[in-house]
Write a protein that holds these residues in place. Structure first.
Motif, PDB file in Angstrom:
ATOM      1  N   GLU A  31       0.832  -1.195   0.000  1.00 27.23           N
ATOM      2  CA  GLU A  31       0.000   0.000   0.000  1.00 27.23           C
ATOM      3  C   GLU A  31       0.873   1.253   0.000  1.00 27.23           C
ATOM      4  O   GLU A  31       0.639   2.189  -0.759  1.00 27.23           O
ATOM      5  CB  GLU A  31      -0.862  -0.030   1.264  1.00 27.23           C
ATOM      6  CG  GLU A  31      -2.294   0.412   1.036  1.00 27.23           C
ATOM      7  CD  GLU A  31      -3.114   0.134   2.273  1.00 27.23           C
ATOM      8  OE1 GLU A  31      -2.881   0.813   3.288  1.00 27.23           O
ATOM      9  OE2 GLU A  31      -3.952  -0.781   2.233  1.00 27.23           O
TER      10      GLU A  31
ATOM     11  N   LEU B 251       2.609   1.608  -3.201  1.00 26.06           N
ATOM     12  CA  LEU B 251       1.619   2.013  -4.183  1.00 26.06           C
ATOM     13  C   LEU B 251       1.343   3.507  -4.087  1.00 26.06           C
ATOM     14  O   LEU B 251       1.212   4.198  -5.090  1.00 26.06           O
ATOM     15  CB  LEU B 251       0.326   1.226  -3.941  1.00 26.06           C
ATOM     16  CG  LEU B 251      -0.536   1.008  -5.184  1.00 26.06           C
ATOM     17  CD1 LEU B 251       0.177   0.082  -6.157  1.00 26.06           C
ATOM     18  CD2 LEU B 251      -1.868   0.413  -4.788  1.00 26.06           C
ATOM     19  N   ARG B 252       1.269   3.944  -2.837  1.00 28.52           N
ATOM     20  CA  ARG B 252       0.965   5.366  -2.629  1.00 28.52           C
ATOM     21  C   ARG B 252       2.082   6.221  -3.232  1.00 28.52           C
ATOM     22  O   ARG B 252       1.835   7.186  -3.942  1.00 28.52           O
ATOM     23  CB  ARG B 252       0.827   5.636  -1.133  1.00 28.52           C
ATOM     24  CG  ARG B 252       0.007   6.888  -0.872  1.00 28.52           C
ATOM     25  CD  ARG B 252      -0.512   6.959   0.556  1.00 28.52           C
ATOM     26  NE  ARG B 252       0.410   6.527   1.545  1.00 28.52           N
ATOM     27  CZ  ARG B 252       0.163   5.553   2.434  1.00 28.52           C
ATOM     28  NH1 ARG B 252      -0.989   4.920   2.396  1.00 28.52           N
ATOM     29  NH2 ARG B 252       1.071   5.214   3.322  1.00 28.52           N
TER      30      ARG B 252
ATOM     31  N   ASN C  34       1.915   6.024  -6.898  1.00 29.91           N
ATOM     32  CA  ASN C  34       0.762   6.800  -7.329  1.00 29.91           C
ATOM     33  C   ASN C  34       1.101   8.273  -7.430  1.00 29.91           C
ATOM     34  O   ASN C  34       0.793   8.937  -8.415  1.00 29.91           O
ATOM     35  CB  ASN C  34      -0.355   6.591  -6.300  1.00 29.91           C
ATOM     36  CG  ASN C  34      -1.685   6.420  -7.001  1.00 29.91           C
ATOM     37  OD1 ASN C  34      -1.729   6.288  -8.218  1.00 29.91           O
ATOM     38  ND2 ASN C  34      -2.743   6.439  -6.249  1.00 29.91           N
ATOM     39  N   GLU C  35       1.809   8.740  -6.391  1.00 30.69           N
ATOM     40  CA  GLU C  35       2.186  10.154  -6.386  1.00 30.69           C
ATOM     41  C   GLU C  35       3.091  10.483  -7.559  1.00 30.69           C
ATOM     42  O   GLU C  35       2.892  11.470  -8.268  1.00 30.69           O
ATOM     43  CB  GLU C  35       2.870  10.502  -5.061  1.00 30.69           C
ATOM     44  CG  GLU C  35       1.854  10.783  -3.965  1.00 30.69           C
ATOM     45  CD  GLU C  35       2.464  10.697  -2.580  1.00 30.69           C
ATOM     46  OE1 GLU C  35       3.713  10.691  -2.469  1.00 30.69           O
ATOM     47  OE2 GLU C  35       1.694  10.606  -1.590  1.00 30.69           O
TER      48      GLU C  35
ATOM     49  N   LEU D 277       3.290   8.853 -10.283  1.00 27.18           N
ATOM     50  CA  LEU D 277       2.507   8.700 -11.502  1.00 27.18           C
ATOM     51  C   LEU D 277       1.689   9.958 -11.777  1.00 27.18           C
ATOM     52  O   LEU D 277       1.650  10.471 -12.893  1.00 27.18           O
ATOM     53  CB  LEU D 277       1.562   7.501 -11.349  1.00 27.18           C
ATOM     54  CG  LEU D 277       1.179   6.820 -12.668  1.00 27.18           C
ATOM     55  CD1 LEU D 277       2.401   6.163 -13.277  1.00 27.18           C
ATOM     56  CD2 LEU D 277       0.103   5.795 -12.417  1.00 27.18           C
ATOM     57  N   GLU D 278       1.084  10.453 -10.695  1.00 23.25           N
ATOM     58  CA  GLU D 278       0.251  11.651 -10.839  1.00 23.25           C
ATOM     59  C   GLU D 278       1.063  12.802 -11.417  1.00 23.25           C
ATOM     60  O   GLU D 278       0.620  13.507 -12.324  1.00 23.25           O
ATOM     61  CB  GLU D 278      -0.329  12.043  -9.481  1.00 23.25           C
ATOM     62  CG  GLU D 278      -1.739  11.480  -9.263  1.00 23.25           C
ATOM     63  CD  GLU D 278      -2.230  11.727  -7.851  1.00 23.25           C
ATOM     64  OE1 GLU D 278      -1.829  12.760  -7.266  1.00 23.25           O
ATOM     65  OE2 GLU D 278      -2.987  10.881  -7.333  1.00 23.25           O
TER      66      GLU D 278
END
Lengths: 124, 648
Positions: free
Chosen positions: B343, B346-347, B350-351, B353-354
């Protein structure tokens, strides 16, 4: 002498048919249009009529119909002279009141036999 | 216990026996003795009476001698008579002679029997007899005792025997069974059981044995099931724990031991909430389960003995006893350490990726704008193309119309050509027949040429008309019923003269078969094929054969094959390919002499395939002959053809 009415707009074909029929002992009367043919048929009372179908003015089918509907003797045999292209119109021709038919081309050596064959067929 | 059974059975027996013996001893035996004594006395008295009677005449006659003799004999005879005394009326003793006083002590059983001797009213004397009963009674008594003894022996023997039998066949087996059931209660299945007969005890022992086996099997099954259940619980990688209503741990598996660092013994009986970083939440967790029946994904953190913490998700539900009563909570924990890691990763991802997406989005927007512009250009191009396609289609349609127009033009042109030809042929033949007067040879030759040329031109025009109509789709189809044999006869009749002139042999094998197709078109084909055969054959034979071919399936129609063969000039293989094309004339020695339109076989093929739904094929050997095979359906399906005639 037996009278024959030939309704035919082509002079050469008329001459060819007349030649053969005269030789067979018929008297020929002729008309070049349908209207004229109807008139002659009523007046002259031929013993049979040779009717070309492709005619200027009213065609052979209409002429036959008028002769059949006239007050004069309507039982005169009418033999249609058809072309090869008219095979599809055969029913219309017979429905109008033609006794029988033969197809062009006209073979002067055989035409009298062909006519007699048709007449014989209708008598029996 | 054992003695109890024996006593219970034997005591009544013993009691009855004693009662019986007392009766014998106390009542029956004395009474019997009295009776015997009484009977004996009566017997003795009668005897004494008879003796007294017998003495009367002797006394009257004073025959004392005889009296002495008789009485001596009596004493001798009856040993229990201890004394006889006879006195006369005067009281004098007549017998015995020697006056011996009777023994004073008479004994208990010595009885004196006295009889007065009378004759009519005259008193003659008195007879006294002393009789000792003791010997007689003693005998009887002895017999009684013997009987008693025998009875005692029998009773004691019976009691002993009963005791023994009872012991062997009931008490001991029952004791063994009792022992075995005691052992069974302690969990020992191996206690010895007695051998069994078919009596009640045997049945008892057997049913006990059966029961013991059943219990043993059941216990074994239970053990297996239990160990299976246990192994299932232990097999789980997830920590499992059961909690009672008081929040105490009642059972755990190995995974729980591992995650807590405590062994099962230490865990069982302790508070469930003791092993979590947040005991209050743990308590609230199982309370919630008791309240709601179950919880899902309840997050807690287990604290290991050494202090490290494992994040878990609990799934838990209550379990019930047989009565349906809630007796505890069954909880499974899923270790989500990995999940938490992932998790987190992933976070981060994700950041990142954003951020990247943001960069790319700007880029894309720019590109998108560019794309839209080029799309506009493309749309314009496509529109152009569509326009062009439309134009092409229009041109194509025009071309088709033109093609049809051409064919129609030829058809009607040909008609116009035919009428004057009719005159040429007609008048030539009249003249040649000399209807208009005799001709010389040269005139005849010339006129024959005119006639032949006219006829050739006519057949050429006829063929052109037919082909044009078929190609323009304006031909007519006239389906009628006719006989195949008749059609072939008609075809051949046209060539009879020529065949005869050439001296050819003709073979015909035609079926009488009812056809339903366009007779005139079939005739046209047959005339063409026969005409060719006659034209190109100088010697030998021409044959026409028909074969009926039954269809092998429902989809294809029955067909008839008409084969026209000749022994003519034949064709080379390279020429066969173009045989059915328009205006083909195969060069040959005969072709100079033989006239043809070059359209005949082309027309045959057109008619056979496009009107009669059939086919025409050829086989030929150069210099030996040709064989044309026309293959058409016996019955013409009009569907497809009607469409064509509908163009008219």
């Amino acid at each position: 002498m037996k009278k024959v009415l030939i309704v035919e707009d082509n002079k050469d074909n008329l001459d060819l048919m007349s030649y053969s029929l005269k030789r067979a002992g018929y008297e020929i009367i002729s008309a070049e249009t349908g209207e004229e043919g109807v008139e002659l048929a009523m007046r002259e009372k031929p013993c049979f009529i040779l009717m070309d179908i492709n005619l200027p003015g009213i065609d052979g089918i209409e002429a036959t119909r008028r002769i059949r509907n006239s007050e004069a003797d309507g039982n005169v045999p009418i033999i249609a002279i058809t072309s090869y292209a008219m095979r599809g119109d055969m029913e219309k021709i017979l429905a109008a009141g033609c006794t029988g038919y033969f197809e062009k081309p006209i073979d002067p050596l055989k035409i009298v036999d062909q006519i007699h064959a048709v007449l014989r067929e209708t008598k029996t | 216990m054992g003695l109890g059974l024996r006593l219970k059975v034997l005591l009544p027996l013993l009691f009855l026996s004693l009662l019986f013996l007392s009766y014998l001893y106390g009542y029956y035996m004395p009474r019997s003795m009295d009776n015997i004594e009484e009977e004996h006395r009566v017997l003795v008295e009668r005897h004494v009476d008879s003796v007294a009677d017998a003495i009367v005449p002797l006394l009257l006659a004073h025959q004392l001698e005889t009296i002495y003799e008789n009485l001596d004999a009596l004493l001798k005879e009856n040993t229990d008579w201890t004394g006889v005394e006879l006195v006369d009326a005067g009281g004098r003793t007549i017998y015995p002679l020697s006056v011996l006083p009777l023994p004073g002590d008479l004994g208990q059983d010595v009885h004196i029997i006295e009889r007065q001797i009378n004759y009519l009213d005259m008193h003659l004397g008195k007879l006294s007899v002393k009789v000792d009963f003791a010997p007689k009674l003693l005998r009887t008594k002895r017999r009684h005792w013997e009987l008693m003894t025998v009875l005692m022996i029998i009773i004691i023997g019976y009691i002993v025997a009963t005791g023994l039998v009872l012991d062997r066949s009931a008490r001991r087996p029952i004791n063994l069974v009792a022992h075995a059931s005691k052992r069974l209660a302690e969990g020992d299945f191996s206690a010895v059981l007695p051998k069994t007969g078919d009596d009640e005890v045997g049945t008892l022992v057997n049913s006990f044995r059966g029961m013991r086996d059943a219990i043993r099997n059941y216990q074994a099954e239970l053990k297996v099931a239990n160990s299976y259940n246990r192994s299932l619980i232990e097999a789980s990688l997830d920590p499992l724990v059961t909690i009672n209503a008081g929040g105490k741990i009642t059972d755990v598996n190995a995974a729980t031991e591992k995650v807590t660092g405590f062994v099962r013994k230490e865990l069982i009986g302790t508070d469930f909430s003791d092993y979590y970083t947040e005991p209050d939440e743990a308590r609230e967790g199982y309370r919630q389960v008791f309240r709601d029946g179950a919880v899902r994904d309840y997050a807690l953190e287990i604290r290991h003995r050494d202090g490290h913490v494992t994040p878990v998700l609990y799934n838990a539900s209550v379990f019930r006893n047989e009565g349906g009563e809630v007796i505890g909570v069954f909880a499974t924990a899923r270790d989500i350490t990995e999940l938490k890691h992932m998790e987190k990763e992933l976070r981060i991802l994700n950041e990142e990726l954003e951020e990247r997406v943001k960069e790319r989005t700007d880029d894309l927007e720019k590109k998108s704008r560019e794309l839209q512009e080029s799309q506009k250009v493309l749309v314009n191009t496509v529109e152009d193309l569509n326009q062009k396609t439309l134009e092409l289609e229009t041109a194509n349609n025009k071309l088709k119309e033109l093609d049809q127009l051409k064919s129609m033009f030829i058809a009607s042109m040909s008609h116009e050509l035919r009428t004057p030809l009719n005159s040429i042929i007609g008048f030539s033949s009249i003249t040649l027949e000399e209807w208009s007067g005799p001709l010389n040879d040269e005139q005849k030759r010339n006129l024959t040429a005119v006639l032949r040329s006219g006829r050739h031109l006519l057949s050429l025009i006829n063929d052109v008309i037919d082909i044009s109509k078929i190609e323009a789709g304006i031909h007519e189809v006239m389906v009628e019923y006719f006989d195949l044999h008749g059609l072939i006869a008609e075809t051949l009749s046209m060539f009879n003269k020529e065949i005869e002139e050439k001296g050819l042999h003709l073979e015909v094998e035609a079926l009488h078969m009812n056809m339903h197709t366009d007779r005139r078109r079939l005739l046209q084909c047959m005339v063409n094929l026969a005409s060719n055969a006659v034209k190109f054959t100088e010697t030998g034979k021409i044959s026409v054969r028909t074969v009926f071919v039954k269809s092998s399936d429902v989809l294809s129609p029955d067909v008839v094959e008409i084969v026209v063969s000749d022994t003519g000039i034949g064709m080379k293989e390279e020429d066969l390919a173009k045989l059915f094309s328009a205006f083909t004339r195969i060069p040959s020695p005969l072709s100079m002499k033989v006239r043809g339109t070059g359209l005949g076989l082309y027309l045959v093929k057109k008619i056979a395939t496009e009107i009669l739904s059939g086919a025409v094929t050829v086989q030929s050997v150069f210099g030996q002959g040709s064989s044309f095979r026309l293959r058409i359906p016996v019955t013409l399906k009009q569907g497809g053809v009607d469409e064509k005639s509908a163009h008219r």
